[in-house]
Design an enzyme around this catalytic site. Structure first.
Site, mmCIF file in Angstrom:
data_model
loop_
_atom_site.group_PDB
_atom_site.id
_atom_site.type_symbol
_atom_site.label_atom_id
_atom_site.label_comp_id
_atom_site.label_asym_id
_atom_site.label_seq_id
_atom_site.Cartn_x
_atom_site.Cartn_y
_atom_site.Cartn_z
ATOM 1 N N GLU A 100 8.901 -5.296 2.054
ATOM 2 C CA GLU A 100 9.937 -4.728 2.927
ATOM 3 C C GLU A 100 9.643 -4.993 4.394
ATOM 4 O O GLU A 100 9.437 -4.077 5.196
ATOM 5 C CB GLU A 100 10.085 -3.227 2.669
ATOM 6 C CG GLU A 100 10.528 -2.933 1.248
ATOM 7 C CD GLU A 100 10.941 -1.487 0.997
ATOM 8 O OE1 GLU A 100 11.736 -1.241 0.090
ATOM 9 O OE2 GLU A 100 10.450 -0.595 1.709
ATOM 10 N N GLU B 23 12.318 -4.214 -6.572
ATOM 11 C CA GLU B 23 12.234 -2.762 -6.764
ATOM 12 C C GLU B 23 13.623 -2.205 -7.017
ATOM 13 O O GLU B 23 14.581 -2.613 -6.364
ATOM 14 C CB GLU B 23 11.695 -2.041 -5.512
ATOM 15 C CG GLU B 23 10.250 -2.275 -5.231
ATOM 16 C CD GLU B 23 9.765 -1.533 -3.980
ATOM 17 O OE1 GLU B 23 10.344 -0.480 -3.635
ATOM 18 O OE2 GLU B 23 8.816 -2.029 -3.352
HETATM 19 C C1 BGP Z 1 10.231 1.376 -1.089
HETATM 20 C C2 BGP Z 1 8.769 1.031 -1.044
HETATM 21 C C3 BGP Z 1 7.957 1.509 -2.189
HETATM 22 C C4 BGP Z 1 8.454 2.753 -2.866
HETATM 23 C C5 BGP Z 1 9.953 2.911 -2.882
HETATM 24 C C6 BGP Z 1 10.442 4.258 -3.316
HETATM 25 O O1 BGP Z 1 10.717 1.496 0.211
HETATM 26 O O2 BGP Z 1 8.570 -0.369 -0.983
HETATM 27 O O3 BGP Z 1 6.629 1.539 -1.794
HETATM 28 O O4 BGP Z 1 7.755 3.862 -2.545
HETATM 29 O O5 BGP Z 1 10.557 2.593 -1.669
HETATM 30 O O6 BGP Z 1 10.375 5.154 -2.250
HETATM 31 P P1 BGP Z 1 9.737 6.579 -2.358
HETATM 32 O O7 BGP Z 1 8.376 6.374 -2.903
HETATM 33 O O8 BGP Z 1 9.719 7.104 -0.976
HETATM 34 O O9 BGP Z 1 10.597 7.366 -3.259
#
Ligand code: BGP
Length: 473
Positions: A179, A370
């Site tokens: 990201e 993701e």
């Molecule tokens: C993205 C990141 C991840 C992950 C995901 C879910 O932005 O790349 O590392 O954590 O979001 O977010 P969260 O864990 O805050 O629910």
């Protein structure tokens, strides 16, 4: 059959959210270790509050996380049982270079990942590795100020060369930065940057962005030199930017907001800064800190594929309106969508729209690195976890991506759900915000046995993979 035969189904994690073992195997301290759970987390992540060390009275979830460091064999066996074709994971930079600026890598750290990759291959799982997923050694932050400093490019190049050389033949797919656009919104977590008083935040962050873009191009160059078989991708926090209405002012704002994310990928795919950004920099008086052969390096080392995370679409409105939560980015609430328990809006069609936008724009193979639903799970008396809400969420998103491939002709070669095993949330530091097919017995304060168990979604995803996305029921 919509998905190609060798479609890479799997799941994605990040070192700092699952590994733990923060002071084992010669690992050095990293920014992600010193980000606590609780009320101070967001201001630290955003580089507003300084946290360069552990403080009394705070709980630091990354220290142990889900202890993948000691459980990786068991966890990878479970991924294997689900039939994963790929496992996206990341390297803890400070496990390889504890301070970040050493000449020689830490053998114990290298060995750890070698073991992990070999374990994956036992089950026919192709590792897909992010070089840095929100982590930066504290040594590089304290001595050099994180990615605002040009020297980071050299340290990152050393890291990349070490990894590509050591894992030649073991890892074929690499992502340079997780990201990458997050660094503008979460500078400490994204780029090890705390913005000091009196500093020009815009200049600091745009300088860091240039450094990361150059470092990414260098990594691509080195990877291809070490092994022409390697495929290198970029990774952005994705999600289409919708105008709140057809008022041209909203439409124009949505376009500008989208460009604020997309410019990173524009550079990584096209090898040069887009004209709209050059004009913005001119207006702001920001001079891109080009050095040596930066322009040539960017131009000649574009990525092989484009990957992105997708949780939700975002909305732009030219005047103040109700906001919704989201992964670090704020967005106007979309009245047509429902939200998760954490207020993240749910928009499966938005995934199809995003895939189409990115494919129209770049014409590169795409990979969804993701996607998932963070939700509270209930363990029944018999130990079962009936996470139908998670299955519904994923099913609708897979349908959307199927349509993008089958009906729109998007070239998509893989999909990794976020957090196939419960892990620490990046935005909140909680464990209770669960994404997994595999439950981990641990709560938000560090209590629990760390025992792993299969949720209902485990068996569902196994079937999805076995039928290459045909059977989604
Ligand atoms: C993205 C990141 C991840 C992950 C995901 C879910 O932005 O790349 O590392 O954590 O979001 O977010 P969260 O864990 O805050 O629910």
């Amino acid at each position: 059959m919509p998905f190609r035969k060798d479609f890479l189904w799997g799941g994605a994690t990040a070192a700092n959210q699952c590994e733990g073992g923060y002071n084992e195997g010669g690992r050095g301290l990293a920014n992600v270790d010193v980000i606590p759970h609780g009320k101070n987390r967001f201001s630290i992540v955003a580089g507003v509050k300084k946290s360069f060390d552990f403080e009394e009275g705070e709980y630091y979830p990354a220290k142990q996380a889900i202890d993948f460091y000691h459980h990786y064999k068991e966890d990878i066996a479970l991924f294997g049982e689900m039939g994963f074709k790929t496992y996206r994971m990341s390297i803890g930079w400070s496990r390889i270079f504890p301070e970040g600026d050493e000449e020689e890598p830490n053998e114990e750290g290298l060995q750890f990942y070698e073991n992990v990759f070999k374990e994956c291959h036992k089950y026919g799982i192709e590792p897909l590795v992010t070089i840095t997923h929100f982590d930066c050694p504290m040594g590089l932050i304290k001595k050099y100020g994180g990615w605002r400093n040009r020297k980071l490019v050299e340290f990152y190049k050393r890291l990349a060369r070490t990894l590509f050389t050591r894992y030649k033949g073991l890892v074929k797919y690499w992502l340079t930065f997780n990201e990458i656009n997050m660094l503008l919104h979460a500078p400490f977590m994204g780029a090890g940057i705390f913005v000091e008083e009196g500093e020009d935040k815009y200049e600091v962050l745009r300088t860091a962005a240039h450094h990361e873009l150059v470092a990414s191009a260098w990594a691509t160059k080195i990877a291809h030199e070490v092994d022409p078989e390697i495929k290198v991708g970029c990774m952005m926090a994705g999600g289409s930017q919708y105008p709140f209405s057809c008022n041209p002012e909203d439409v124009w704002l949505a376009k500008k907001d989208a460009r604020n994310h997309l410019f990173f990928i524009d550079v990584q795919v096209r090898g040069e800064y887009p004209s709209y950004l050059l004009k913005e920099y001119e207006r702001k008086g920001f001079v891109i800190p080009y050095q040596d052969d930066d322009k040539e390096i960017l131009k000649n080392n574009t990525v092989d594929f484009v990957s992105f995370s997708y949780y939700a679409s975002r909305v732009s409105k030219n005047e103040p309106a109700e906001q919704s939560a989201g992964n670090i980015f704020r967005s106007i609430k979309n009245p047509y969508l429902k939200s998760s328990e954490w207020g993240w809006q749910i928009d499966p069609l938005g995934l199809r729209i995003t895939l189409n936008e990115l494919y129209d724009r770049y014409q590169k193979p795409l990979f969804i690195s993701e996607n998932g639903l963070g939700a509270k799970d209930v363990v029944e008396a018999d130990g079962s976890i009936n996470d139908d809400y998670r299955i519904d969420f994923l099913r609708e998103h897979i349908k959307a991506m199927k349509a993008a491939v089958e009906e729109d002709g998007v070239d998509l070669f893989g999909y990794t759900t976020w957090g196939p095993i419960d892990l620490v949330s990046a935005s909140t530091g909680e464990m209770s915000k669960r994404y997994g097919f595999i439950y981990v017995d641990k709560d938000d304060y560090g209590n629990g046995t760390l025992a792993r168990s299969r949720k209902k979604s485990f068996f569902w995803y196994k079937k999805v993979i076995a039928t290459n996305g045909e059977d989604l029921d």
